[in-house]
Design an enzyme around this catalytic site. Sequence first.
Site, PDB file in Angstrom:
ATOM      1  N   SER A  90       0.850  -1.186   0.000  1.00 46.66           N
ATOM      2  CA  SER A  90       0.000   0.000   0.000  1.00 46.66           C
ATOM      3  C   SER A  90       0.886   1.236   0.000  1.00 46.66           C
ATOM      4  O   SER A  90       2.004   1.192   0.529  1.00 46.66           O
ATOM      5  CB  SER A  90      -0.879   0.012   1.261  1.00 46.66           C
ATOM      6  OG  SER A  90      -1.483   1.270   1.449  1.00 46.66           O
ATOM      7  N   TYR A 100      -1.061  -1.160  10.388  1.00 43.35           N
ATOM      8  CA  TYR A 100      -1.291  -1.432   8.967  1.00 43.35           C
ATOM      9  C   TYR A 100      -0.114  -0.936   8.133  1.00 43.35           C
ATOM     10  O   TYR A 100       0.428  -1.678   7.298  1.00 43.35           O
ATOM     11  CB  TYR A 100      -2.590  -0.745   8.529  1.00 43.35           C
ATOM     12  CG  TYR A 100      -2.884  -0.849   7.060  1.00 43.35           C
ATOM     13  CD1 TYR A 100      -3.439  -2.008   6.530  1.00 43.35           C
ATOM     14  CD2 TYR A 100      -2.619   0.209   6.198  1.00 43.35           C
ATOM     15  CE1 TYR A 100      -3.723  -2.102   5.170  1.00 43.35           C
ATOM     16  CE2 TYR A 100      -2.896   0.123   4.849  1.00 43.35           C
ATOM     17  CZ  TYR A 100      -3.442  -1.026   4.338  1.00 43.35           C
ATOM     18  OH  TYR A 100      -3.715  -1.114   3.000  1.00 43.35           O
ATOM     19  N   ALA A 160       2.979  -3.111   8.694  1.00 44.87           N
ATOM     20  CA  ALA A 160       2.884  -4.402   8.010  1.00 44.87           C
ATOM     21  C   ALA A 160       3.117  -4.240   6.509  1.00 44.87           C
ATOM     22  O   ALA A 160       3.814  -5.055   5.879  1.00 44.87           O
ATOM     23  CB  ALA A 160       1.528  -5.036   8.273  1.00 44.87           C
ATOM     24  N   LYS A 161       2.542  -3.209   5.926  1.00 39.68           N
ATOM     25  CA  LYS A 161       2.704  -2.989   4.492  1.00 39.68           C
ATOM     26  C   LYS A 161       4.145  -2.623   4.151  1.00 39.68           C
ATOM     27  O   LYS A 161       4.665  -3.017   3.102  1.00 39.68           O
ATOM     28  CB  LYS A 161       1.734  -1.911   3.996  1.00 39.68           C
ATOM     29  CG  LYS A 161       0.272  -2.332   4.083  1.00 39.68           C
ATOM     30  CD  LYS A 161       0.001  -3.588   3.267  1.00 39.68           C
ATOM     31  CE  LYS A 161      -1.474  -3.929   3.236  1.00 39.68           C
ATOM     32  NZ  LYS A 161      -1.773  -5.076   2.369  1.00 39.68           N
ATOM     33  N   ILE A 163      -7.705   3.152  -4.373  1.00 41.42           N
ATOM     34  CA  ILE A 163      -8.374   2.401  -5.430  1.00 41.42           C
ATOM     35  C   ILE A 163      -9.854   2.271  -5.062  1.00 41.42           C
ATOM     36  O   ILE A 163     -10.191   1.944  -3.925  1.00 41.42           O
ATOM     37  CB  ILE A 163      -7.738   1.004  -5.597  1.00 41.42           C
ATOM     38  CG1 ILE A 163      -6.230   1.120  -5.858  1.00 41.42           C
ATOM     39  CG2 ILE A 163      -8.436   0.222  -6.699  1.00 41.42           C
ATOM     40  CD1 ILE A 163      -5.838   1.895  -7.098  1.00 41.42           C
TER      41      ILE A 163
END
Length: 114
Positions: free
Chosen positions: A5, A18, A21-22, A51
């Site tokens: 991401s 998040y 982790a990305k 997106i």
Amino acid sequence: MNVSSVNARAGRPGLTAYSTAKAGLIGFSRSLARELGPHGICVNTVLPGAIQVDAENTLPAHHRVRPEDQIARQCVPRRGQPADVAAAITFHVGPSASFITGQTLHIDGGWLMN
């Protein structure tokens, strides 16, 4: 091909786990690229931006960004579509990309450039 991401690069308040982790996927992909390259296996990471998917409607309100505001920060003035990500992945897993490895590709309409 791993899917991360843009938050791996930009970070986002309230999404520390998040984003972490990305970001880890980028290091994972680069390590695998070095490990598997001698065997002819290429490993890359795509970093999609905003997106347009149904799942964005399930985000808590404080994490949502109005589409108009997101588009205003991008170079390409439209919503990203799943097909945009799919096309990049399709290219990178095909024979034309057999010498591309350890790379990250931002699919974000130029958002991270701003």
